[in-house]
Design a protein around this motif. Sequence first.
Motif, mmCIF file in Angstrom:
data_model
loop_
_atom_site.group_PDB
_atom_site.id
_atom_site.type_symbol
_atom_site.label_atom_id
_atom_site.label_comp_id
_atom_site.label_asym_id
_atom_site.label_seq_id
_atom_site.Cartn_x
_atom_site.Cartn_y
_atom_site.Cartn_z
ATOM 1 N N GLU A 143 1.025 -1.314 0.301
ATOM 2 C CA GLU A 143 -0.178 0.304 -0.039
ATOM 3 C C GLU A 143 0.970 1.210 0.051
ATOM 4 O OE1 GLU A 143 -2.834 0.052 2.789
ATOM 5 O OE2 GLU A 143 -4.045 -1.717 2.265
ATOM 6 N N LYS A 144 0.358 2.317 -0.658
ATOM 7 C CA LYS A 144 1.072 3.518 -0.763
ATOM 8 C C LYS A 144 0.186 4.671 -0.649
ATOM 9 C CE LYS A 144 3.864 6.080 -3.781
ATOM 10 N NZ LYS A 144 4.759 5.984 -5.030
ATOM 11 N N VAL A 145 0.220 5.648 -0.009
ATOM 12 C CA VAL A 145 -0.580 6.328 -0.052
ATOM 13 C C VAL A 145 0.109 8.172 -0.807
ATOM 14 C CG1 VAL A 145 -1.554 8.809 2.117
ATOM 15 C CG2 VAL A 145 -1.438 6.497 2.654
ATOM 16 N N VAL A 146 -1.203 8.401 -1.415
ATOM 17 C CA VAL A 146 -0.639 9.591 -2.752
ATOM 18 C C VAL A 146 -1.360 10.266 -2.180
ATOM 19 C CG1 VAL A 146 -1.064 9.462 -5.143
ATOM 20 C CG2 VAL A 146 -0.254 7.619 -4.019
ATOM 21 N N LYS A 147 -1.131 11.697 -2.491
ATOM 22 C CA LYS A 147 -1.991 13.037 -1.858
ATOM 23 C C LYS A 147 -1.092 14.319 -3.080
ATOM 24 C CE LYS A 147 -0.368 12.862 3.153
ATOM 25 N NZ LYS A 147 0.003 14.058 4.024
ATOM 26 N N GLN A 148 -2.459 14.648 -3.388
ATOM 27 C CA GLN A 148 -2.677 15.234 -4.727
ATOM 28 C C GLN A 148 -3.669 16.618 -3.219
ATOM 29 O OE1 GLN A 148 -1.722 14.598 -7.903
ATOM 30 N NE2 GLN A 148 -2.027 17.341 -7.587
ATOM 31 N N ARG A 149 -3.112 18.002 -4.539
ATOM 32 C CA ARG A 149 -3.377 18.987 -4.474
ATOM 33 C C ARG A 149 -4.465 19.922 -5.436
ATOM 34 N NH1 ARG A 149 0.010 24.081 -0.982
ATOM 35 N NH2 ARG A 149 -1.317 25.627 -1.778
ATOM 36 N N TYR A 150 -5.246 20.481 -4.962
ATOM 37 C CA TYR A 150 -5.999 20.937 -6.174
ATOM 38 C C TYR A 150 -6.290 22.784 -5.397
ATOM 39 C CZ TYR A 150 -6.799 16.592 -7.284
ATOM 40 O OH TYR A 150 -7.144 15.070 -7.768
ATOM 41 N N ASP A 151 -6.672 23.721 -5.858
ATOM 42 C CA ASP A 151 -6.741 25.273 -5.119
ATOM 43 C C ASP A 151 -7.780 25.520 -6.214
ATOM 44 O OD1 ASP A 151 -3.978 24.808 -3.549
ATOM 45 O OD2 ASP A 151 -2.879 25.840 -5.365
ATOM 46 N N PHE A 152 -8.042 26.509 -5.268
ATOM 47 C CA PHE A 152 -9.231 27.043 -5.770
ATOM 48 C C PHE A 152 -9.378 28.357 -5.969
ATOM 49 C CE2 PHE A 152 -10.760 22.657 -5.998
ATOM 50 C CZ PHE A 152 -11.603 22.532 -6.678
ATOM 51 N N MET A 153 -9.185 29.660 -6.289
ATOM 52 C CA MET A 153 -9.398 31.079 -6.695
ATOM 53 C C MET A 153 -10.926 31.785 -6.532
ATOM 54 S SD MET A 153 -6.347 31.836 -4.902
ATOM 55 C CE MET A 153 -6.999 34.066 -5.202
ATOM 56 N N ILE A 154 -11.285 31.960 -5.625
ATOM 57 C CA ILE A 154 -12.584 32.143 -5.474
ATOM 58 C C ILE A 154 -12.607 34.244 -5.753
ATOM 59 C CG2 ILE A 154 -15.175 32.174 -4.633
ATOM 60 C CD1 ILE A 154 -14.070 29.688 -3.844
ATOM 61 N N PHE A 155 -13.069 34.652 -6.352
ATOM 62 C CA PHE A 155 -13.661 35.794 -6.293
ATOM 63 C C PHE A 155 -14.792 36.029 -5.976
ATOM 64 C CE2 PHE A 155 -10.049 34.893 -9.431
ATOM 65 C CZ PHE A 155 -8.816 35.924 -6.973
ATOM 66 N N VAL A 156 -15.082 37.771 -5.554
ATOM 67 C CA VAL A 156 -16.819 38.148 -5.633
ATOM 68 C C VAL A 156 -16.624 39.368 -6.116
ATOM 69 C CG1 VAL A 156 -15.927 39.304 -3.621
ATOM 70 C CG2 VAL A 156 -18.436 38.988 -4.260
ATOM 71 N N ASN A 157 -18.242 38.980 -7.221
ATOM 72 C CA ASN A 157 -17.743 40.241 -7.448
ATOM 73 C C ASN A 157 -19.420 41.308 -7.319
ATOM 74 O OD1 ASN A 157 -20.814 39.743 -9.097
ATOM 75 N ND2 ASN A 157 -19.753 38.509 -10.659
ATOM 76 N N PRO A 158 -19.999 42.744 -7.726
ATOM 77 C CA PRO A 158 -20.619 43.475 -6.425
ATOM 78 C C PRO A 158 -21.970 43.136 -6.774
ATOM 79 C CG PRO A 158 -20.040 44.732 -8.544
ATOM 80 C CD PRO A 158 -19.219 43.185 -8.285
#
Length: 253
Positions: free
Chosen positions: A122-137
């Motif tokens: 068994e091997k543990v795998v890690k994966q990162r995901y980035d989300f940039m959230i911006f608000v409009n008015p």
Amino acid sequence: MRAWVLLSAVLWYLTGVGWQRNSERTEKGFLYGKPGHPVKLYVKLHHNSPILVCMDLKRAEKETVDPTYLWVGPNEKPLTGNNKINITRTGKLMVKDFLEPLSGLYTCTLSYKTVKAETQEEKVVKQRYDFMIFVNPFAPGWKGKCNESVDCEDTTNHNILQARNRIEEFFRSQAYIFNHDFNKTLPAMHFVDYSFQIVRIDSCRPGFGKNEGLHSNCATCCVVCGPGTFSPDVDVTCQTCVSIQIYGAKSCP
């Protein structure tokens, strides 16, 4: 005597609204991550964000053994479910009633196991995901003026042009009435064609601005000013202020 009528009206330009058009977004409204590439999205004030999935589409199509999910918010602290943040056991996140301070980087780390068929190792795998959230008015109710139109910008501009035509017709009718129905001793009044003007104004509300470099996929959007910038009035761009550490600043301390 000839009176010239020269008036100006303001056409507010409602800039681009909505989320980033992304091939990783499904028909169900789920937005998947992209390994090594932050996914940008834009959410209206006081609206819910799309459902962010701590996984990419390719991984979602495969079997994932013992997955765990860790979400970290813009303050670089682990996120937990509360009245604003909804996180499911399958790693899906939604931000409710989005406000300026909620803008920023949302990161999820997916951990899962792989098993070698030959050795059962068994091997543990890690994966990162980035989300940039911006608000409009744009706040709740602004689309109500558009009679449920899909494109509120087009509808709003059409309505203002229609108002312009009616105002122009009013002045033309007044000129006719003064010339034909009133005492001839009154000075003559003439409406000059094309003298009624509409001025198109491009602006954003305080705390928001446009940045084609940072938001190339939504260049015409009024996006919340990020840390280090502010906008005190209805300008088009955010000004620099290095001491600001929040989103949506309206002044420089």
